[in-house]
Design an enzyme around this catalytic site. Structure first.
Site, PDB file in Angstrom:
ATOM      1  N   THR A 201       0.842  -1.192   0.000  1.00 28.91           N
ATOM      2  CA  THR A 201       0.000   0.000   0.000  1.00 28.91           C
ATOM      3  C   THR A 201       0.879   1.244   0.000  1.00 28.91           C
ATOM      4  OG1 THR A 201      -0.110   0.038   2.421  1.00 28.91           O
ATOM      5  CG2 THR A 201      -1.805  -1.229   1.266  1.00 28.91           C
ATOM      6  N   GLU A 346      -6.025  -3.221  -1.518  1.00 27.91           N
ATOM      7  CA  GLU A 346      -6.563  -4.371  -0.785  1.00 27.91           C
ATOM      8  C   GLU A 346      -7.703  -5.072  -1.513  1.00 27.91           C
ATOM      9  OE1 GLU A 346      -4.873  -1.671   2.481  1.00 27.91           O
ATOM     10  OE2 GLU A 346      -5.839  -1.444   0.532  1.00 27.91           O
ATOM     11  N   TRP A 449     -17.526  16.960  14.683  1.00 28.01           N
ATOM     12  CA  TRP A 449     -16.798  16.493  13.495  1.00 28.01           C
ATOM     13  C   TRP A 449     -17.062  17.368  12.281  1.00 28.01           C
ATOM     14  CZ3 TRP A 449     -13.044  13.220  14.256  1.00 28.01           C
ATOM     15  CH2 TRP A 449     -13.110  12.290  15.291  1.00 28.01           C
TER      16      TRP A 449
END
Length: 544
Positions: A201, A346, A449
């Site tokens: 990755t 992945e 958030w």
């Protein structure tokens, strides 16, 4: 010949069907037999030579290269490291390795030597194959990686570089190795579950992690790519693979093109706008595949020169979220349909693709093909009761999804096989996925958030904005505050704030707008937010 484990001769064991292992060498063998006029083309840059090989010749060269590799001591179960740009020589090496059961560990030439060496040592690579311009890096890697016993310099058109000096480690050119040691080799004879490739990755969320790919998983991904609502490739297509082969197997194009008999065009290390335009026009490219930044350079070249690319019909984008303004610009300037997609290393790497009929919509990343399943969960991993029209954490599972990272025994999935992608997403009523942000990119300000993806989507659609990113900057009072980073000079700060005013909560308004001449990109072509945080993430009041 029966492949894989020994067959007992009992037809009941296979349900009455023939044993037929899904190994990758079969794609090139199929193309050579049934699409003998199909080609692999490699461009040498603007004004440089263009090299082409029809599939039968490429299959013969790859097969003889297997024999040459075997003469160097390589055998089923070994790994080789490949540090190279896209080319015919690179593809020949892939199939030479696949056919004999050797795994290809692809490396990104843009990484530093220390990181590359660490990956090579982890993988226990026996041979290092390089593009001609990577000689100096190869010399350092050989010193740092005692397991490398041979170095192979791949063929590339117009590449005039001195060979590396690797001391006692033999250095071969691909041409010399084939001439002196090339011999036919019996491909196959092993299980489809053998490792075919290894890709690490990007490491933008920590240390890079290796993802091993089996023959079976790549074979199944290829069948998915050929579906009409995915890439829909056929033998009449000419495909420009502007995505590097070291990015999750070039998104499967080196498998899908020969499987369909399509012509495959490589631009090598020459991805500037002028070189791409000449290659697309000269080869009659119908489908071009790559990350958005590649097409920005092409569009800017066309706008400056007034050139057109009449053969091009579709562009498939992957990587970072793409603003609608950029998609509209690509479609109007090139006269094409733009398909958006989402995937990960992945996932080998296919996740979702927007069908051609729905192309041109930046708000979606498409639907998953059969074999890929998605779901949304809450922050604790519990499946959301409602899966449509709500935002959640995206999980995925399927035949080509990672189970364990390389060298690790602990599964990367939960007990039901679901892999947490780290993405925030929504799924609409028609099943279209939309990536709304990265969970790790969420900014917590005053206990609440902020989703950078929503701000980025708005600003990215303003005229004159090429690339945009929102990061969190440390703040003594609020913990974090958003900072907007822009590549492009079109929209003023006042216009940006006016566009955000009323579209997002007022406390989401960025504290600062920073402009950069060039946005830093990770090795996958995505915006490197780690680099932006290092540069802009410090609290100016405290320096923390």
């Amino acid at each position: 010949m029966h492949e894989g484990r020994p067959w007992t001769g009992d037809v009941r064991e296979l349900g009455g069907l023939q044993p037929y292992e899904l190994t990758l060498d079969k794609f090139l063998a199929h193309a050579a037999k049934w699409h003998p006029r199909g080609q692999v083309v490699t461009g040498g840059g603007l004004g440089g030579p263009v090299v082409r090989a029809e599939y039968p010749a490429l299959r013969e060269r790859a097969n003889c290269l297997s024999g040459a590799l075997a003469s160097l001591g390589l055998a089923k179960g070994n790994r080789i490291a490949v540090l190279a740009w896209n080319s015919q020589g690179h593809m020949e090496l892939w199939y030479a390795a696949f056919g004999m059961g050797v795994s290809c560990h692809t490396l990104n030439p843009r990484l530093g030597v220390a990181q590359l060496a660490d990956m090579i040592r982890q993988a226990d690579d026996r041979l290092l194959a390089i593009s001609p311009d990577q000689g100096a890096v190869a010399e350092e890697l050989v010193r740092a990686c005692p397991g490398i016993a041979q170095v192979l310099v791949l063929d590339e058109p117009g590449a005039d570089f001195p060979p590396p000096d690797c001391g006692a480690v033999p250095v071969w050119t691909q041409r010399r190795l084939l001439a002196e040691r090339g011999t036919p080799f019996a491909w196959g004879g092993f299980s489809e579950r053998e490792e075919a490739g290894l890709c690490f990755t990007s490491g933008t969320t920590g240390a890079p992690k290796g993802v091993p790919y089996s023959h079976r998983c790549n074979y199944l991904v290829t069948l998915s790519l050929l579906q009409s609502d995915v890439m829909g490739i056929n033998a009449r297509d000419t495909i420009l693979a502007a995505v590097p082969m070291f990015h999750a197997n070039g998104w499967g194009l080196p498998f899908a093109a020969p499987a369909a008999g399509a012509r495959l065009v490589f631009s090598g290390r020459h991805n500037d706008g002028a070189s791409l335009a000449a290659l697309i026009r000269g080869e009659g490219v119908t489908l071009a595949v790559g990350v958005p930044t590649v097409w920005l350079g092409l569009i800017e070249h066309l706008e400056a020169t007034g050139e057109t690319l009449p053969s091009l019909r579709r562009v498939l984008l992957g990587g970072s979220g793409v603003p609608q303004a950029l998609i509209d610009r690509i479609e109007s300037r090139l006269g094409v349909r733009v398909q958006t997609s989402w995937g990960m290393t992945e996932l080998s790497p296919l996740g979702t693709v927007t069908p051609p009929a729905d192309a041109g919509r930046a708000s979606i990343a498409g639907r998953p093909p059969v074999g890929v399943d998605l779901r949304l969960v809450d922050a604790d991993g519990q499946e959301l009761a409602k899966q449509r029209g709500v935002e959640g954490h995206l999980q995925v599972r399927g035949a080509s999804t990672v189970h364990c990272y390389f060298g690790q025994e602990t599964p990367a999935t939960d007990g039901q096989g679901w892999f947490d992608t780290g993405d925030l997403a929504t799924i609409d009523a028609e099943g279209n996925l939309a990536i709304t942000g990265r969970a790790k990119d969420l900014i917590k300000s005053g206990g609440e958030w902020i989703n950078p993806g929503e701000i980025e989507a708005i600003v990215g659609n303003l005229p004159g904005i090429s690339l945009v990113a929102v990061i969190g900057r440390a703040h003594a009072k609020w913990t974090e505050r958003p900072v907007l980073v822009i590549e492009g000079e079109g929209a003023s700060d006042e216009a940006i704030r006016a566009a955000l005013d009323g579209a997002v909560p007022r406390w989401w308004m960025p504290d600062a707008i920073e402009r950069v001449e060039q946005m830093p990109l990770a090795m996958t072509g995505k915006i490197d937010k780690q680099a932006l945080r290092r540069r802009f993430g410090t609290d100016p009041a405290t320096g923390a």
